[in-house]
Design a protein around this motif. Structure first.
Motif, short mmCIF file in Angstrom:
data_model
loop_
_atom_site.label_atom_id
_atom_site.label_comp_id
_atom_site.label_asym_id
_atom_site.label_seq_id
_atom_site.Cartn_x
_atom_site.Cartn_y
_atom_site.Cartn_z
N ILE A 74 0.90 -1.07 0.03
CA ILE A 74 0.02 0.05 0.02
C ILE A 74 0.80 1.27 0.10
CG2 ILE A 74 -0.21 0.24 2.63
CD1 ILE A 74 -3.32 0.72 1.96
N GLU A 98 -9.61 5.73 8.60
CA GLU A 98 -8.43 6.18 9.36
C GLU A 98 -7.46 4.93 8.95
OE1 GLU A 98 -9.82 8.90 12.93
OE2 GLU A 98 -8.87 6.88 13.63
N MET A 99 -7.96 3.73 9.15
CA MET A 99 -7.18 2.64 8.76
C MET A 99 -6.49 2.66 7.41
SD MET A 99 -6.77 0.96 11.57
CE MET A 99 -5.90 -0.20 10.77
N ALA A 101 -5.42 5.26 6.11
CA ALA A 101 -4.17 6.21 6.05
C ALA A 101 -3.27 5.90 7.08
CB ALA A 101 -4.76 7.25 6.04
N LEU A 102 -2.63 4.56 7.41
CA LEU A 102 -1.87 4.50 8.33
C LEU A 102 -0.52 4.80 7.87
CD1 LEU A 102 -2.84 0.85 9.82
CD2 LEU A 102 -2.83 3.01 10.90
N LYS A 103 0.18 4.78 6.83
CA LYS A 103 1.36 4.92 6.39
C LYS A 103 1.65 6.43 6.54
CE LYS A 103 1.95 0.87 6.09
NZ LYS A 103 3.14 0.32 7.09
N LYS A 107 -0.96 9.32 6.28
CA LYS A 107 -1.24 9.86 7.84
C LYS A 107 -1.07 11.50 7.58
CE LYS A 107 -0.42 8.80 12.57
NZ LYS A 107 -0.01 8.04 13.40
N ARG A 110 -4.08 13.09 6.61
CA ARG A 110 -5.34 12.06 6.69
C ARG A 110 -6.75 13.12 6.91
NH1 ARG A 110 -4.99 8.54 11.98
NH2 ARG A 110 -3.95 7.15 10.69
N ARG A 147 -12.41 3.99 2.07
CA ARG A 147 -10.87 3.53 2.85
C ARG A 147 -9.80 3.37 1.82
NH1 ARG A 147 -11.37 -2.13 5.79
NH2 ARG A 147 -11.32 -2.92 3.80
N ASP B 177 -2.79 4.49 16.67
CA ASP B 177 -3.01 4.12 15.36
C ASP B 177 -2.53 2.43 15.68
OD1 ASP B 177 -3.81 5.92 13.84
OD2 ASP B 177 -1.99 6.33 12.66
N LYS B 180 -5.43 0.75 17.26
CA LYS B 180 -6.34 0.53 16.04
C LYS B 180 -6.06 -0.67 15.03
CE LYS B 180 -8.15 5.20 16.25
NZ LYS B 180 -8.22 6.40 15.71
N LEU B 194 -4.01 -5.38 3.87
CA LEU B 194 -4.10 -4.59 2.63
C LEU B 194 -4.15 -3.04 3.22
CD1 LEU B 194 -7.32 -6.10 0.88
CD2 LEU B 194 -4.95 -6.57 0.22
N MET B 195 -4.40 -2.94 4.42
CA MET B 195 -4.14 -1.43 4.76
C MET B 195 -2.83 -1.18 5.24
SD MET B 195 -7.13 -0.19 4.31
CE MET B 195 -7.81 -1.56 3.32
N GLY B 196 -1.86 -2.18 5.22
CA GLY B 196 -0.53 -1.84 5.53
C GLY B 196 -0.17 -2.16 6.89
#
Lengths: 234, 303
Positions: A74, A98-99, A101-103, A107, A110, A147, B177, B180, B194-196
């Motif tokens: 991703i 939010e999940m 956009a973790l990287k 982020k 976001r 998402r 984060d 979560k 998939l979300m990293g």
């Protein structure tokens, strides 16, 4: 942009894909069509690293996706909106987004991305504090797409986004796909809804029992005798 | 009036006990949620933490509550070590069914228990702190109170720590984060990838966290309980009952489940007899399996 070269994929000992090759150019919308069990989702799952090909390679922007850990894909700008949506049902709508956009890069932007998704899908904003599992099917699909967009992708894989939705919502899903393309994001879409998919796709590949049997532009395939008989029922 | 007093006193003791139970249950629940296996070495991990606390008290004169600073990180590291070297390789083998993977944790528990017996003998140990039998009384604050209740100092302090740790965990899982990502992994592993989310690392961290939580419980229990190598089994069972009661994998459920079990045990001890508390535990367990298979979480979802 994306190059799949001769992949063989197995579930245990059962081979599902045979020597599948195709490519997607920057800015294109490419469709992968075929019946149930043809290997469409398997192809997408292999691109995303959830499955490893036994033979062949997957390249995205020059990186070998089949050789890096799947959670890093991703970061390269490739988002996957999975089949059956696969939301986090016990998390709120906003947490699900939010999940996406973790990287670090995603982020940092976001808040901005959230605003964009909410303005595109106002329903999600209304329901931001609600658990994702309590949304209707259509709303869940919009959330899954939202998402995917949160990661600021350069390319999105859509797996059966119209599955199980009412006709009006199917229309909306294809509108969204068109919008995404207009924003310059490359799209690879897997669908059973062949007519509408071919109408939005620049090019398409037909997958049959794990092999690519045809390829062409959307309109070429729409006119193709075999395709019409097999998938459009005319 | 006397009966009301007894009832309230029992309720208070039950809640104080339940708060600590919740901490034990939370660790097992977290592990269950993310890895889908019941950690049947859970009580043994607590026993290890209690020995650490005991020796720190005995050799260095450290207060049991100060040992939290050692037991929590030590158990986190032990949990990470166990997950990385023992559980992870077994989880990776598809041909071993999850119900068999659980057996590995039973083995780990046995090894820990027997190592403890080997090194520390099966003697009963305790940390005789000078506040062990101190208590606060309701009449200290409310002079004209019609009833009298006592609050044991170590129980109240331990309960306070348990609440604070639970609140910290809650904040971590809800607001950060990383927290979560752990919840996401528990709900849908593939989607999390998939979300990293580095799911493998989350699994390791979760096992460490679960062990750290039960490690904290060890430090909080040692001022009140005798310690011996075989004590773990009882707490594994308690954690298991709470996890079922809470509805496999639900943190809220585990907290409520812990409180319910604490109160129920305390009530059984008062109204049926001291020795019957474990019977009460099983009664709750069986009743839950029959009448409320989804646990507290199932009940909350049904609303």
């Amino acid at each position: 942009m994306l190059k799949v070269n001769g992949i063989d994929v197995f579930y245990g000992d059962v081979q599902v894909l045979w020597d599948v090759s195709f490519h997607v150019g920057e800015g294109e919308v490419v469709a992968l069509i075929g019946t149930n069990g043809a290997g469409k989702s398997t192809t997408l799952r292999t691109i995303s690293g959830l499955l490893r090909p036994r033979k062949g390679t997957v390249e995205f922007l020059g990186e070998r996706l089949d050789q890096i850990p799947p959670y890093r894909i991703i970061e390269l700008g490739l988002a996957h909106v999975p089949e059956a949506r696969r939301l986090f049902p016990e998390m709120t709508v906003e947490e699900n987004l939010e999940m996406g956009a973790l990287k670090p890069a995603a982020k940092a932007r976001r808040a901005e991305s959230l605003e964009r998704v909410y303005s595109r899908f106002p329903r999600l904003k209304e329901r931001r504090r609600q658990l994702a599992g309590t949304l209707s099917g259509g709303e869940q699909q919009m959330l899954a797409i939202g998402r995917g967009l949160m990661s600021l992708p350069r390319m999105i894989l859509f797996d059966e986004p119209s599955l199980g939705l009412a006709p009006l919502l199917v229309e909306e899903v294809f509108n969204v796909v068109n919008d995404i393309r207009r924003d310059g994001v490359t799209v690879l879409i897997v669908e059973q809804n062949v007519r509408q998919t071919l109408a939005v796709a620049d090019r398409a590949y037909v997958l049959e029992t794990g092999r690519i049997v045809r390829e062409g532009t959307g309109s070429e395939l729409l006119d193709d005798e075999e395709v019409r008989k097999a998938y459009l029922g005319v | 009036m006397v009966q009301l007093e007894v009832f309230l006193q029992t309720l208070v003791s039950g809640l104080l006990l339940g708060g600590l139970y919740a901490l034990i249950g939370l660790g097992m629940t977290l592990i269950m949620g993310v890895m889908k296996i019941i950690n049947l070495a859970h009580g043994e991990l607590m026993m290890v933490a209690m020995y650490i606390a005991f020796w720190l008290f005995h050799l260095l004169g450290m207060d049991p509550y100060v040992t939290l600073l050692v037991t929590v990180p030590a158990l986190f590291v032990l949990g990470v070590f166990i997950q990385k070297t023992l559980i992870s390789p077994v989880l990776k083998v598809d041909s071993i069914l999850p119900e068999n993977q659980v057996i590995l944790t039973v083995g780990i528990g046995m090894v820990l228990q027997n190592l403890a017996t080997l090194f520390f003998t099966s003697d009963y140990r305790s940390t005789p702190v000078d506040y062990a039998s101190d208590a606060w009384y309701l009449s200290d604050w409310w002079r004209s109170s019609p009833i009298e209740l006592s609050f044991s100092v170590p129980w109240v302090v331990s309960f306070g720590f348990a609440v604070a740790i639970t609140a910290a965990l809650w904040w971590f899982l809800q607001r950060t984060d990383a927290g979560k990502a752990i919840r996401a992994t528990a709900q849908d592993k593939d989607a999390a990838i998939l979300m990293g989310v580095n799911v493998e690392r989350m699994t390791v961290v979760t096992f460490g966290l679960g062990a750290a939580l039960v490690g904290a419980a060890g430090s909080l229990f040692i001022p009140m309980y005798y310690l011996y190598p075989a004590l773990g089994g009882r707490f594994t069972l308690i954690a298991f009952v709470i996890t079922i009661l809470g509805g496999l994998g639900s943190t809220q459920g585990a907290i409520i489940g812990g409180l319910i079990l604490g109160v129920f045990e305390s009530m059984t001890a008062t109204y049926v007899g001291m020795g019957w508390a474990p019977v009460g535990r099983f009664l709750v367990f069986v009743a839950c399996l029959i009448f409320l298979p989804g646990g507290v979480a199932g009940l909350m979802r049904r609303r």
